[in-house]
Motif scaffolding. Structure first.
Motif, short mmCIF file in Angstrom:
data_model
loop_
_atom_site.label_atom_id
_atom_site.label_comp_id
_atom_site.label_asym_id
_atom_site.label_seq_id
_atom_site.Cartn_x
_atom_site.Cartn_y
_atom_site.Cartn_z
N ILE A 238 -4.61 -9.93 9.91
CA ILE A 238 -3.39 -9.69 9.14
C ILE A 238 -3.58 -9.97 7.65
O ILE A 238 -3.23 -9.16 6.79
CB ILE A 238 -2.22 -10.51 9.71
CG1 ILE A 238 -1.85 -10.00 11.10
CG2 ILE A 238 -1.00 -10.42 8.79
CD1 ILE A 238 -0.77 -10.78 11.80
N VAL A 239 -4.15 -11.13 7.31
CA VAL A 239 -4.36 -11.45 5.90
C VAL A 239 -5.32 -10.45 5.26
O VAL A 239 -5.11 -10.01 4.12
CB VAL A 239 -4.88 -12.89 5.74
CG1 VAL A 239 -5.39 -13.14 4.32
CG2 VAL A 239 -3.77 -13.89 6.05
N ALA A 240 -6.36 -10.08 5.97
CA ALA A 240 -7.31 -9.10 5.43
C ALA A 240 -6.63 -7.76 5.18
O ALA A 240 -6.92 -7.07 4.18
CB ALA A 240 -8.48 -8.92 6.40
N ILE A 241 -5.70 -7.37 6.06
CA ILE A 241 -4.96 -6.12 5.86
C ILE A 241 -4.05 -6.23 4.65
O ILE A 241 -3.93 -5.28 3.86
CB ILE A 241 -4.16 -5.77 7.13
CG1 ILE A 241 -5.12 -5.39 8.27
CG2 ILE A 241 -3.18 -4.63 6.86
CD1 ILE A 241 -4.42 -5.23 9.61
N GLN A 242 -3.39 -7.38 4.48
CA GLN A 242 -2.55 -7.59 3.31
C GLN A 242 -3.37 -7.45 2.03
O GLN A 242 -2.96 -6.78 1.07
CB GLN A 242 -1.92 -8.98 3.36
CG GLN A 242 -0.86 -9.14 4.44
CD GLN A 242 -0.36 -10.57 4.53
OE1 GLN A 242 -1.13 -11.52 4.33
NE2 GLN A 242 0.91 -10.74 4.83
N GLN A 243 -4.52 -8.08 2.02
CA GLN A 243 -5.36 -8.03 0.82
C GLN A 243 -5.88 -6.62 0.57
O GLN A 243 -5.92 -6.16 -0.58
CB GLN A 243 -6.51 -9.03 0.97
CG GLN A 243 -6.06 -10.48 0.98
CD GLN A 243 -7.17 -11.46 1.33
OE1 GLN A 243 -8.09 -11.13 2.07
NE2 GLN A 243 -7.09 -12.66 0.80
N ALA A 244 -6.27 -5.92 1.63
CA ALA A 244 -6.76 -4.55 1.48
C ALA A 244 -5.67 -3.65 0.93
O ALA A 244 -5.92 -2.78 0.08
CB ALA A 244 -7.26 -4.02 2.83
N SER A 245 -4.44 -3.83 1.39
CA SER A 245 -3.32 -3.02 0.90
C SER A 245 -3.06 -3.29 -0.58
O SER A 245 -2.85 -2.35 -1.36
CB SER A 245 -2.06 -3.31 1.72
OG SER A 245 -2.24 -2.98 3.08
N ALA A 246 -3.07 -4.57 -0.96
CA ALA A 246 -2.86 -4.91 -2.37
C ALA A 246 -3.95 -4.31 -3.25
O ALA A 246 -3.68 -3.79 -4.35
CB ALA A 246 -2.81 -6.43 -2.55
N VAL A 247 -5.19 -4.36 -2.78
CA VAL A 247 -6.31 -3.77 -3.53
C VAL A 247 -6.11 -2.26 -3.66
O VAL A 247 -6.34 -1.67 -4.73
CB VAL A 247 -7.64 -4.09 -2.83
CG1 VAL A 247 -8.77 -3.23 -3.41
CG2 VAL A 247 -7.98 -5.56 -2.97
N ALA A 248 -5.68 -1.61 -2.58
CA ALA A 248 -5.48 -0.16 -2.60
C ALA A 248 -4.44 0.24 -3.64
O ALA A 248 -4.64 1.20 -4.40
CB ALA A 248 -5.07 0.34 -1.22
N TRP A 249 -3.31 -0.49 -3.71
CA TRP A 249 -2.29 -0.15 -4.71
C TRP A 249 -2.79 -0.42 -6.12
O TRP A 249 -2.51 0.36 -7.04
CB TRP A 249 -1.01 -0.94 -4.43
CG TRP A 249 -0.33 -0.58 -3.15
CD1 TRP A 249 -0.01 -1.41 -2.11
CD2 TRP A 249 0.08 0.73 -2.74
NE1 TRP A 249 0.58 -0.71 -1.09
CE2 TRP A 249 0.66 0.61 -1.45
CE3 TRP A 249 0.04 1.99 -3.33
CZ2 TRP A 249 1.18 1.70 -0.75
CZ3 TRP A 249 0.56 3.09 -2.63
CH2 TRP A 249 1.10 2.93 -1.36
N ALA A 250 -3.51 -1.51 -6.29
CA ALA A 250 -4.05 -1.81 -7.62
C ALA A 250 -5.02 -0.73 -8.08
O ALA A 250 -5.02 -0.32 -9.25
CB ALA A 250 -4.74 -3.17 -7.60
N LYS A 251 -5.86 -0.24 -7.16
CA LYS A 251 -6.83 0.80 -7.51
C LYS A 251 -6.13 2.13 -7.78
O LYS A 251 -6.53 2.87 -8.68
CB LYS A 251 -7.84 0.95 -6.38
CG LYS A 251 -8.80 -0.22 -6.24
CD LYS A 251 -9.74 -0.34 -7.44
CE LYS A 251 -10.76 0.78 -7.45
NZ LYS A 251 -11.75 0.62 -8.55
N LEU A 252 -5.11 2.46 -6.99
CA LEU A 252 -4.42 3.74 -7.18
C LEU A 252 -3.82 3.82 -8.57
O LEU A 252 -3.94 4.84 -9.26
CB LEU A 252 -3.33 3.92 -6.12
CG LEU A 252 -2.48 5.19 -6.26
CD1 LEU A 252 -3.33 6.44 -6.07
CD2 LEU A 252 -1.33 5.17 -5.25
N PHE A 253 -3.16 2.74 -8.99
CA PHE A 253 -2.46 2.75 -10.29
C PHE A 253 -3.27 2.08 -11.40
O PHE A 253 -2.75 1.86 -12.49
CB PHE A 253 -1.10 2.06 -10.13
CG PHE A 253 -0.13 2.86 -9.30
CD1 PHE A 253 0.60 3.89 -9.86
CD2 PHE A 253 0.03 2.60 -7.94
CE1 PHE A 253 1.48 4.64 -9.10
CE2 PHE A 253 0.90 3.34 -7.17
CZ PHE A 253 1.64 4.38 -7.75
N ASN A 254 -4.53 1.75 -11.10
CA ASN A 254 -5.44 1.19 -12.10
C ASN A 254 -4.83 -0.03 -12.79
O ASN A 254 -4.77 -0.12 -14.01
CB ASN A 254 -5.81 2.25 -13.14
CG ASN A 254 -7.02 1.85 -13.96
OD1 ASN A 254 -7.87 1.09 -13.51
ND2 ASN A 254 -7.10 2.36 -15.18
#
Length: 411
Positions: A386-402
């Motif tokens: 669960i924590v790894a999924i949370q972190q992966a999601s946060a990284v994905a949004w950060a990368k999408l919007f730079n």
């Protein structure tokens, strides 16, 4: 062509064509194969590794290929339950109970996802099917269905189209629509190309200058431990990180426990004479319930910087208590404070559960924040992803919007 030759030709042609038995066998196995694939897609796509998120984009194809509504229900359930497989164990740990309450909540939480996808499924191919899936994606991305809209395939946009921003989100929506159409082979090839290119050039989101997130391993004691020694230890950590050049130091959700004036004065006194700013999670309690918040502390002032928009349903957010005239539970501030400002910097805060669903991140991005700050207290998720999924999601949004990303988690 003589009658004898014509007869032999017809016999050979008939024997070469697939008979009813072979077609029925193929149709009989089609449903179970699709369900099995949906489980694989949910498991791999939501493994907690950011680069596997695009695997979730195969789910729309499996949904579209379902030969009946019953199979579409099973495919949707298989994908969702596999993606959220850590929930039963996590809930059991949270409540210090056996596995059955977690299993029950796990099944109940999948109901909205399965209901939406089952209701909008159609056996008729064409543009109508793509529109129906996009409608399902929108419903699962926004409240009220979006409150439990975990494992949304749109989260993969940050991996497939890093830096594209809203254009990347539109491209992802168009891609999942194509996955439900007859052009799905072209969509798979195109998405595979973007995926390979992204994986080959992937870099982690940048950390903003002067900012640092502090991960803790204090287990369930975080937020419950209120001794002076505990806070002195956190303050010592702040001073150590400040000595390394950090000015803004972020602690996980619940790091400060219950926020009180006495605690605020303690922190201010220890920060006296420095230009350090501490961001940390806390709980603000009153007679009707509590707010899960992020506070900002400097030597000169303390203030509640952010109130969580969407606490964890059931375990934290219990709206039925208010409906029945009883107090208690965390308040959901839903569409409030999507971006907050600190020292001239616009911050998009995402606390714990908000990282698992779509709309909090997108609402924050509508206000063009400068950085994303993602925190969580995941002690109860030990042994799960669960924590790894949370972190992966946060990284994905950060990368999408730079956007630069600061994270702080307790496990």
């Amino acid at each position: 062509m003589t009658p004898d030759i014509l007869g032999r030709y017809r016999t050979a042609a008939f024997s070469a064509s697939p008979g009813p038995s072979s077609l029925s066998i193929r149709n009989r196995w089609r449903g179970p194969v699709l369900v099995a694939l949906s489980i694989v897609v949910g498991t791999v796509g939501w493994s907690g590794t950011v680069l596997t998120l695009p695997v979730a984009m195969i789910f729309p194809l499996l949904w579209a290929k379902s030969p009946s509504r019953v199979v579409a229900v099973a495919v949707s359930a298989g994908y969702f339950l596999a993606a959220s497989r850590g929930l039963p164990q996590g809930v059991a740990t949270f409540y210090a109970a056996d596995l059955w309450p977690g299993l029950l909540l796990w099944v109940m939480a999948s109901t909205s996802f399965v209901t939406v996808h089952a209701a909008l499924w159609t056996k008729h191919p064409g543009n109508g099917r793509a529109v129906r899936y996009l409608a399902a994606a929108v419903l699962m991305g926004l409240p009220p269905f979006g409150i439990t809209g975990w494992a949304h395939p749109m989260t993969a946009a940050g991996v497939l189209f890093p830096g594209w921003g809203w254009c990347g989100l539109v491209a992802t929506a168009a891609s999942i629509a194509m996955m439900t159409s007859r052009y799905w082979p072209a969509a798979v090839i195109a998405l595979g190309g973007f995926w390979l290119w992204s994986a080959a050039t992937w870099t982690a989101p940048s950390l903003p200058d002067g900012w640092e997130g502090v991960d803790l391993k204090l287990g369930q004691s975080l937020g419950r431990e209120s001794s002076l020694e505990h806070y002195r230890g956190l303050i010592a950590t702040v001073r150590a990180r400040a000595a390394e050049g950090s000015r803004f130091i972020v602690f996980p959700e619940s790091a400060l426990g219950f926020w009180t004036p006495t605690l605020a004065r303690l922190w201010q006194e220890d920060l006296r004479g420095s230009d350090i700013t501490v961001l940390a999670g806390a709980a603000v309690i009153d007679a009707s319930g509590y707010d899960n918040v992020m506070v900002a502390i400097t030597a000169d002032e303390t203030r509640i910087l952010y109130r969580e928009r969407m606490p964890v349903p059931v375990s934290m957010w219990q709206p039925w208590r208010r409906w029945t005239g009883r107090g208690g539970g965390a308040r959901a501030h839903l569409l409030a404070n999507p971006v907050v400002e600190l020292a001239g910097t616009g911050i998009a805060p995402l606390i714990c559960y908000e990282q698992l669903i779509l709309w909090p991140a997108l609402q924050s991005m509508l206000h063009a924040p400068d950085i994303i700050v993602a925190t969580g207290n995941g002690w109860w998720t030990a042994g799960t992803s669960i924590v790894a999924i949370q972190q992966a999601s946060a990284v994905a949004w950060a990368k999408l919007f730079n956007r630069p990303l600061v994270t702080a988690f307790n496990t």
